[in-house]
Design an enzyme around this catalytic site. Structure first.
Site, PDB file in Angstrom:
ATOM      1  N   HIS A 183      74.822  27.223  41.423  1.00 15.67           N
ATOM      2  CA  HIS A 183      73.936  27.698  40.345  1.00 15.67           C
ATOM      3  C   HIS A 183      74.120  26.853  39.090  1.00 15.67           C
ATOM      4  O   HIS A 183      73.147  26.450  38.461  1.00 15.67           O
ATOM      5  CB  HIS A 183      74.236  29.158  39.995  1.00 15.67           C
ATOM      6  N   CYS A 187      70.824  36.417  46.668  1.00 16.86           N
ATOM      7  CA  CYS A 187      70.999  35.993  45.281  1.00 16.86           C
ATOM      8  C   CYS A 187      70.254  36.968  44.382  1.00 16.86           C
ATOM      9  O   CYS A 187      69.124  37.368  44.701  1.00 16.86           O
ATOM     10  CB  CYS A 187      70.429  34.578  45.124  1.00 16.86           C
ATOM     11  N   HIS A 234      78.696  29.138  45.886  1.00 16.24           N
ATOM     12  CA  HIS A 234      77.352  29.632  45.537  1.00 16.24           C
ATOM     13  C   HIS A 234      77.170  29.599  44.012  1.00 16.24           C
ATOM     14  O   HIS A 234      76.142  29.134  43.516  1.00 16.24           O
ATOM     15  CB  HIS A 234      77.193  31.062  46.076  1.00 16.24           C
ATOM     16  N   GLU A 235      78.185  30.074  43.279  1.00 16.46           N
ATOM     17  CA  GLU A 235      78.076  30.120  41.814  1.00 16.46           C
ATOM     18  C   GLU A 235      78.134  28.723  41.193  1.00 16.46           C
ATOM     19  O   GLU A 235      77.380  28.434  40.251  1.00 16.46           O
ATOM     20  CB  GLU A 235      79.154  31.026  41.220  1.00 16.46           C
TER      21      GLU A 235
END
Length: 192
Positions: free
Chosen positions: A164, A117, A160-161
């Site tokens: 976030h 990341c 993953h995004e």
């Protein structure tokens, strides 16, 4: 410094772990987009493209990335950019606003080398289980609703995004007692 340099996202602009904005759920973006949100998206996409160009990455000391969420540059906005090659070697360029995962497979995958990341300056060892296939709904830059099915590496990057945007870091998903233990049936994600 020319105007290009002033607008370009650099590593110093990336928010690092420990900053509270990485742990909060981001605010929905108004659609159709305003000019500021268009500019932010283009700056994020430009960072990803520059970071994958060896010459520019070296010149500007950029860590390579395939995805970047607005909160990683200090913006409380539910949007992310992704730029990568899929399993077929095709370049994918995603500009995503207000995403939601609306369905997913039972099957899980992981990246054998683990995940990294841009907001994390240390190596974190362990497998990050992700859904092998997901279906997402989001707004595009024109404010149109889009549904998209993703699998493999694309599915991993988008999860993953979206994490976030929900205040979740990739290492939150690693098994704390045994970092290399996976859910039953998880398989390695196909990488190009």
């Amino acid at each position: 410094m020319d105007s290009q340099d002033r607008k370009m996202i650099r590593m110093k602009d990336i928010v690092r772990e420990g900053d509270p904005i990485l742990r909060q759920k981001t605010a929905e973006v108004a659609v159709p987009l305003n000019q500021e949100d268009h500019v932010i998206m283009e700056m994020m996409m430009e960072y990803l493209k520059n970071s994958q160009d060896p010459e520019l990455a070296y010149k500007y000391q950029l860590r390579p990335g395939v995805g970047l969420s607005a909160n990683q540059i200090g913006e409380d906005k539910r949007m992310f950019a992704a730029f990568f090659r899929d399993e077929k070697g095709e370049v994918k360029e995603l500009r995503v606003f207000n995403p939601k995962i609306i369905s997913h497979s039972a099957a899980m995958v992981y990246l054998p080398e683990g995940e990294g990341c841009l907001s994390v300056d240390r190596e974190v060892k362990g497998y990050v289980p992700r859904y092998e296939r997901i279906k997402i709904k989001y707004s595009d830059e024109k404010g149109e609703q889009v549904e998209m099915r993703l699998k493999g590496i694309a599915s991993v990057i988008v999860q993953h995004e979206i994490d976030h945007l929900n205040g979740i870091m990739f290492y939150d998903r690693i098994n704390k007692e045994n970092p290399f233990e996976l859910p039953a049936g998880a398989s390695a994600a196909e990488l190009f």
